[in-house]
Motif scaffolding. Structure first.
Motif, PDB file in Angstrom:
ATOM      1  N   LEU A 446      -1.529   6.250   7.467  1.00 10.42           N
ATOM      2  CA  LEU A 446      -1.062   4.922   7.669  1.00 10.42           C
ATOM      3  C   LEU A 446      -1.913   4.264   6.608  1.00 10.42           C
ATOM      4  CD1 LEU A 446      -0.552   4.270  11.275  1.00 10.42           C
ATOM      5  CD2 LEU A 446       1.189   4.161   9.458  1.00 10.42           C
ATOM      6  N   ALA A 447      -3.068   4.615   6.412  1.00  9.33           N
ATOM      7  CA  ALA A 447      -4.175   3.796   5.537  1.00  9.33           C
ATOM      8  C   ALA A 447      -3.631   4.445   3.936  1.00  9.33           C
ATOM      9  CB  ALA A 447      -5.378   4.420   5.765  1.00  9.33           C
ATOM     10  N   HIS A 448      -3.141   5.804   3.779  1.00 14.00           N
ATOM     11  CA  HIS A 448      -2.809   6.157   2.502  1.00 14.00           C
ATOM     12  C   HIS A 448      -1.586   5.310   1.881  1.00 14.00           C
ATOM     13  CE1 HIS A 448      -0.953   8.568  -0.672  1.00 14.00           C
ATOM     14  NE2 HIS A 448      -2.271   8.975  -0.606  1.00 14.00           N
ATOM     15  N   GLN A 449      -0.509   5.257   2.974  1.00 16.07           N
ATOM     16  CA  GLN A 449       0.641   4.508   2.719  1.00 16.07           C
ATOM     17  C   GLN A 449       0.291   2.971   2.252  1.00 16.07           C
ATOM     18  OE1 GLN A 449       3.547   4.738   5.773  1.00 16.07           O
ATOM     19  NE2 GLN A 449       3.340   7.130   5.875  1.00 16.07           N
ATOM     20  N   ALA A 450      -0.516   2.383   2.941  1.00 13.80           N
ATOM     21  CA  ALA A 450      -1.025   0.904   2.701  1.00 13.80           C
ATOM     22  C   ALA A 450      -1.411   0.870   1.103  1.00 13.80           C
ATOM     23  CB  ALA A 450      -1.916   0.406   3.942  1.00 13.80           C
ATOM     24  N   LEU A 451      -2.009   1.831   0.606  1.00 13.15           N
ATOM     25  CA  LEU A 451      -2.945   1.527  -0.444  1.00 13.15           C
ATOM     26  C   LEU A 451      -2.375   2.647  -1.950  1.00 13.15           C
ATOM     27  CD1 LEU A 451      -6.633   1.471   0.981  1.00 13.15           C
ATOM     28  CD2 LEU A 451      -4.923  -0.426   0.008  1.00 13.15           C
ATOM     29  N   HIS A 452      -1.255   3.311  -1.532  1.00 14.97           N
ATOM     30  CA  HIS A 452      -0.674   4.171  -2.547  1.00 14.97           C
ATOM     31  C   HIS A 452       0.563   4.040  -2.915  1.00 14.97           C
ATOM     32  CE1 HIS A 452      -4.778   6.018  -1.206  1.00 14.97           C
ATOM     33  NE2 HIS A 452      -4.822   6.654  -2.481  1.00 14.97           N
ATOM     34  N   ASP A 453       1.067   4.178  -4.064  1.00 19.61           N
ATOM     35  CA  ASP A 453       2.354   4.257  -4.337  1.00 19.61           C
ATOM     36  C   ASP A 453       3.159   5.382  -3.610  1.00 19.61           C
ATOM     37  OD1 ASP A 453       4.935   3.902  -6.129  1.00 19.61           O
ATOM     38  OD2 ASP A 453       4.247   5.383  -7.298  1.00 19.61           O
ATOM     39  N   PRO A 454       4.163   5.351  -3.006  1.00 17.46           N
ATOM     40  CA  PRO A 454       4.818   6.343  -2.298  1.00 17.46           C
ATOM     41  C   PRO A 454       5.738   7.202  -3.201  1.00 17.46           C
ATOM     42  CG  PRO A 454       6.105   4.145  -2.367  1.00 17.46           C
ATOM     43  CD  PRO A 454       4.831   3.600  -2.631  1.00 17.46           C
ATOM     44  N   LEU A 455       5.994   6.834  -4.585  1.00 15.08           N
ATOM     45  CA  LEU A 455       6.640   7.820  -5.106  1.00 15.08           C
ATOM     46  C   LEU A 455       5.747   8.956  -5.928  1.00 15.08           C
ATOM     47  CD1 LEU A 455       9.290   8.883  -6.598  1.00 15.08           C
ATOM     48  CD2 LEU A 455       8.828   7.176  -8.426  1.00 15.08           C
ATOM     49  N   THR A 456       4.607   8.365  -6.527  1.00 12.21           N
ATOM     50  CA  THR A 456       3.762   9.156  -7.282  1.00 12.21           C
ATOM     51  C   THR A 456       2.401   9.595  -6.490  1.00 12.21           C
ATOM     52  OG1 THR A 456       2.730   7.090  -8.136  1.00 12.21           O
ATOM     53  CG2 THR A 456       4.621   7.960  -9.376  1.00 12.21           C
ATOM     54  N   GLY A 457       2.048   8.922  -5.525  1.00 13.16           N
ATOM     55  CA  GLY A 457       0.879   9.080  -4.825  1.00 13.16           C
ATOM     56  C   GLY A 457      -0.223   8.464  -5.454  1.00 13.16           C
ATOM     57  N   LEU A 458       0.025   7.866  -6.526  1.00 14.01           N
ATOM     58  CA  LEU A 458      -1.037   7.188  -7.376  1.00 14.01           C
ATOM     59  C   LEU A 458      -1.548   5.816  -6.427  1.00 14.01           C
ATOM     60  CD1 LEU A 458       0.081   7.287 -10.840  1.00 14.01           C
ATOM     61  CD2 LEU A 458      -1.673   8.714  -9.876  1.00 14.01           C
ATOM     62  N   ALA A 459      -2.634   5.367  -6.681  1.00 14.09           N
ATOM     63  CA  ALA A 459      -3.124   4.085  -6.199  1.00 14.09           C
ATOM     64  C   ALA A 459      -2.053   2.936  -6.539  1.00 14.09           C
ATOM     65  CB  ALA A 459      -4.591   3.681  -6.852  1.00 14.09           C
ATOM     66  N   ASN A 460      -2.010   1.938  -5.678  1.00 13.69           N
ATOM     67  CA  ASN A 460      -0.974   0.863  -5.851  1.00 13.69           C
ATOM     68  C   ASN A 460      -1.978  -0.299  -6.202  1.00 13.69           C
ATOM     69  OD1 ASN A 460      -2.302  -0.207  -3.492  1.00 13.69           O
ATOM     70  ND2 ASN A 460      -0.511  -0.031  -2.353  1.00 13.69           N
ATOM     71  N   ARG A 461      -1.437  -1.562  -6.416  1.00 18.51           N
ATOM     72  CA  ARG A 461      -2.108  -2.500  -7.108  1.00 18.51           C
ATOM     73  C   ARG A 461      -3.255  -2.915  -6.327  1.00 18.51           C
ATOM     74  NH1 ARG A 461      -0.199  -6.269 -10.733  1.00 18.51           N
ATOM     75  NH2 ARG A 461      -1.284  -8.081 -10.967  1.00 18.51           N
ATOM     76  N   ALA A 462      -2.923  -3.213  -4.830  1.00 17.02           N
ATOM     77  CA  ALA A 462      -3.925  -3.511  -4.181  1.00 17.02           C
ATOM     78  C   ALA A 462      -5.427  -2.724  -3.977  1.00 17.02           C
ATOM     79  CB  ALA A 462      -3.559  -3.475  -2.458  1.00 17.02           C
ATOM     80  N   LEU A 463      -5.004  -1.310  -4.326  1.00 15.31           N
ATOM     81  CA  LEU A 463      -6.359  -0.399  -4.102  1.00 15.31           C
ATOM     82  C   LEU A 463      -6.636  -0.600  -5.601  1.00 15.31           C
ATOM     83  CD1 LEU A 463      -7.931   1.762  -2.991  1.00 15.31           C
ATOM     84  CD2 LEU A 463      -6.149   3.386  -3.552  1.00 15.31           C
TER      85      LEU A 463
END
Length: 888
Positions: A446-463
């Motif tokens: 759940l923590a990973h989904q909140a902070l990572h891009d679901p397609l690439t697994g990279l960090a998202n904007r928030a992270l």
């Protein structure tokens, strides 16, 4: 020395009025900023499931602020192909709107076409008869509408809805502040809807959890519960949302809960771990283990707690029976899912339940009689000290810990309780270890989904922003700068459009993998959405390092990517900014790197640009220019000038090219080169092109009715205009309004515009040609069209680009190109027009090649319509004695 300024009483009054105006403007700005703050607060105060209520409140406030009659918000349902009303607000004195809740998107081509171009629909007067937009709007809002303002809601590069204001009876010129409010609301609502969707996905995992789960506010109120928790509490989830944790726990535990909760509130603990009995009326007794973790705001204040509630009723009963009979203890423990360990005062294991072999792969006999479990690792030694405190104090302890055996990791929620001898002394410690590995993995996911891009697994904007803020702080403690590389793939849309979105996703995943291999472990790679990526580089000591990383990125992307059974070549435009300022704004750094990336795009793509103060100034000036250009049509600043086209044989003007000019209020008269590129980038070229087409047809229609000379008006057609589905209707309307025949109009399209989408361009040009409109390829030779395409396109005229004309007599290569174009056109039966003729030598060279019609400064610049009238009689063409003299 000169005299000082003379200030009259009248001037003083004017200054006072100016001061009052400044104060009013400041007051309005403060009021606007207050409204924007309140809109954000509304959505923060309302939970995700109440986003509709937040939208209603926001529309009401915007309606009151703008004094509009109505405010509205519509969402696009692409699965159904409809536009659906999400919320409406109506001023009390206005008539309520009764309209359908949904309408087909295809019924609103003009409205949605403008919005999908990410442009606002701005109509201060919507009452003109025959107005297509007014007709479409009436289908959405049947009540009379005099003025309309709608702004697009965009998520991940696509239109998801729009919001706006309307007036029932009065025309309205919407202010920049009102547009800003609506644009802000659109962005806030898109974020709120995204948050709602994310929380919905979280809710599915939350509700499906096998353990009881609940979110509690700082005052103990239930914020969210799942069905398993409701079963433990003996109440429905709806009943629990009106109660506090104290209301569902037996009163005998209230003091214990209050003490633990106080520690969490004061920030001295982030874990609330208790075993309590539930207060269940007329229900069997239920004991639960509460394992609640604190979720805190950046200032360490408590936002809420996330609690797992495990039914331990059976285990409690087991523990009570253990005190009565050791044999019964063994029977029950050995069938328990928990790993139970009995430890003596020498810290040796005297009993361990058989389940340990299943969980960690170690036989019980290998541990019994040994203290290895509590001394062989750092974690075991920490446990030894805590168990020692149980022997010493007689008080139980609890903790979570991970056991590593080989490559296997198992998480336990453990409770160590004293086991007293007959004399009351603690003779043994019983450790009950519940396997919470699945829970820990769920939490991590759940923590990973909140902070990572679901397609690439990279960090998202928030992270990324979190890492960037931390990097700036760390940079203040240790020497080194922070670098941000903003990367956007070039022409990614072509992959999606030609190979499908699945292929596009494959490409993005591979690009992400390659980017991740270029950077160091301490760096961060993030995907912001679409085809935008950001690299955060920490601890830089050489200003060349970001450029070196950018070059490595380009090299990594230069290898073709296998996608959809073929290969795709990828390039990227990269913007770079570095900072050593720990107080720098992370959002601002991203914005500046983004601006540098767009400069790389503008300068030809597949480039690297570094942000500097000059670029910031240019970006600011560009924004001001864009805002002024958006208003120019409404305030009548755009005009049309005409450059004549001359027949070499007769010296007569046979037509003229219509060119946009802008009477800028500060910079004076601007030629098209100063603003057309910006118009094309922002989509304003559609409105500007439509204005030029209509004005040119109107002007030439007036001349046709008053003069005998046949004239052809030439109007440039931009790529975006060519892709408009209603282009044919626009052209017909302009011809009819001007009183022209279709043959009186020639539309000029560049090679590049034609090749953006050859199939669509061919179909559109064929319809225009069938109408009778003449068609010309402009700037011929500078693009990349093939002879095969040229043969297919129904064009009548080829215009030789001025870059080749100016090389006549100077560059043999240019002369060869012009001869080839003329020969090719003759073979295909096409007319040739040479543009950019400035000297007599060029004119004579073109005459010798058989070119009959020309335009350029040798004859005239583009001039206002009244000046063109003076040129219409036959021109006295320059004679050979003036050959080689350019005309200014």
């Amino acid at each position: 020395m000169g005299e000082g300024p003379i200030v009259s009483d009248h001037a003083s009054v004017e200054r006072g009025a100016s001061r009052t105006g400044t104060i009013d403007a400041l007051s309005q700005r403060l009021e606007l900023e207050s409204l924007l703050t309140s809109l954000t607060t509304v959505f923060l105060e309302h939970p995700a499931h109440e986003v509709g209520r937040a939208i209603d409140v926001a529309l009401s406030r915007i309606g009151d602020f703008t004094r509009a009659d109505r405010a509205f918000l519509y969402l696009l349902n692409d699965e159904r192909g409809t536009v659906e009303v999400a919320a409406r607000w109506c001023e009390r004195t206005a008539d309520p709107v009764v309209s359908p809740s949904a309408i087909a998107q295809e019924a609103l081509p003009e409205l949605l076409g403008t919005l999908r171009a990410f442009e606002a629909v701005y109509r201060p007067d919507l009452t003109s008869p025959g107005d297509d937009l007014a007709f479409e709007w009436a289908r959405l809002e049947p009540e009379p509408t005099a003025a309309l303002l709608a702004v697009p809601m965009v998520e991940a590069g696509r239109l998801v809805g729009f919001t706006g204001l309307s007036m029932a009876d009065d025309e309205r010129m919407w202010s920049d502040g009102q547009i800003t409010v609506l644009a802000s609301l659109a962005g806030i609502v898109v974020q709120a809807l995204a948050r709602t969707d994310a929380e919905r996905r979280f809710g599915l995992a939350f509700d499906a959890a096998p353990l009881g789960m609940a979110l509690h506010a700082p005052d103990g109120r239930h914020l969210q519960v799942n069905a398993a928790y409701g079963r433990l509490a003996g109440r429905s989830p709806e009943e629990l949302l009106d109660l506090r944790l104290f209301d569902v726990v037996h009163p005998e535990h209230h003091r214990e809960i209050e003490r633990a909760h106080r520690e969490v509130l004061k920030g001295r603990s982030d874990l609330l771990a208790l075993e309590v009995r539930m207060a269940r009326a007329h229900e069997p007794e239920v004991w639960v283990r509460i394992n609640a973790s604190a979720v805190r705001a950046p200032d360490r204040s408590l936002r809420y707690t996330v609690g797992h509630f495990e039914d331990i009723t059976e285990r409690r009963r087991h523990e009570e029976e253990l005190a009565v009979s050791e044999e019964r203890f063994r029977t029950l423990v050995e069938n328990s899912p928990a790993v139970i360990i009995r430890i003596d005062r020498a810290f040796q294991v005297v009993y361990i339940s058989p389940i340990v072999e299943e969980l960690v792969g170690v036989r019980p006999d290998d541990l019994i009689g040994s203290d290895e479990l509590l001394r062989s690792s750092t974690e075991g030694q920490r446990w030894r000290r805590q168990i020692e405190s149980v022997f010493r104090t007689g008080r139980p302890i609890e903790r979570e810990w991970a056991v590593h055996f080989g490559d296997r990791e198992v998480w336990f929620q453990s409770r160590a309780v004293p086991e007293r001898d007959a004399d009351g002394a603690v003779g043994h410690v019983l450790v009950v270890n519940n396997d919470i590995t699945a829970i820990k993995r769920s939490e991590a996911e759940l923590a990973h989904q909140a902070l990572h891009d679901p397609l690439t697994g990279l960090a998202n904007r928030a992270l990324l922003l979190d890492h960037l803020g931390g990097a700036l702080v760390r940079g203040a403690r240790t020497p080194g700068s922070v670098g941000v590389l903003f990367l956007d793939l070039d022409r990614f849309k072509v992959v999606n459009d030609s190979l499908g979105h699945g292929a596009g996703d494959e490409l993005l995943v591979e690009v992400a993998r390659r980017l991740d291999h270029v950077v160091r472990p301490i760096d961060t790679v993030a995907r912001l959405g679409g085809d935008e990526f950001v690299l955060l580089l920490e601890g830089l000591h050489d200003p060349r390092e970001p450029l070196e990383v950018a070059e490595r990125l380009r090299q990594a992307l230069s290898v073709p990517v296998a996608v959809a059974g073929g290969e795709v070549y990828v390039t990227a435009s990269i913007g770079i900014i570095t900072s050593v300022d720990p107080a720098a704004d992370p959002e601002g750094l991203l914005r500046d790197a983004d601006a540098a990336m767009y400069l790389a795009k503008a300068r030809g793509r597949d480039r690297i640009e570094v942000f500097d103060e000059v670029l910031r100034t240019e970006a600011t000036e560009r924004l001001h220019l864009e805002n002024a250009l958006r208003r120019s049509l409404d305030v009548g600043e755009l005009v049309v000038h005409y450059q004549p086209e001359v027949d070499i044989g007769t010296g007569r003007i046979v037509g003229a090219e219509a060119l946009a000019r802008w009477h800028h209020p500060v910079r004076g008269l601007l030629e098209a080169g100063a603003f057309i590129a910006l118009a094309e980038e922002t989509g304003l070229i559609v409105d500007i092109g439509g204005f030029v087409l209509g004005e040119a047809c109107r002007q030439f229609g007036a001349w046709k009715r008053s003069r005998p000379e046949p004239l052809v008006v030439r109007v440039n057609l931009a790529a975006r205009q060519l892709s408009q589905p209603d282009l044919l209707d626009q052209v017909v309307a302009a011809i009819d309004a001007g009183g022209l025949e279709p043959r009186d109009l020639c539309l000029e399209i560049t090679e590049t515009a034609l090749m953006d989408d050859p199939e669509w361009g061919l179909a559109t040009l064929a319809r225009l040609h069938d109408l009778g409109v003449r068609l010309a390829i402009d700037d011929f030779g500078t693009g990349y069209s093939s002879l095969a395409y040229l043969k297919q396109f129904p064009v009548d005229i080829v215009k030789v680009d001025q870059s080749f004309v100016q090389g006549l007599g100077v560059d043999p290569g240019d002369e060869a190109i012009v001869r080839a174009v003329v020969a090719m056109s003759d073979a295909l039966g096409l007319d040739v027009v040479a543009e950019g003729v400035e000297t007599v030598d060029q004119l004579e060279a073109l005459r010798a090649m058989g070119v009959c019609r020309v335009q350029g400064y040798l004859f005239s610049r583009a001039v206002p319509p009244e000046d063109l009238l003076a040129l219409l009689p036959a021109l006295d063409l320059p004679d050979a004695e003036r050959r080689g003299d350019p005309v200014g």
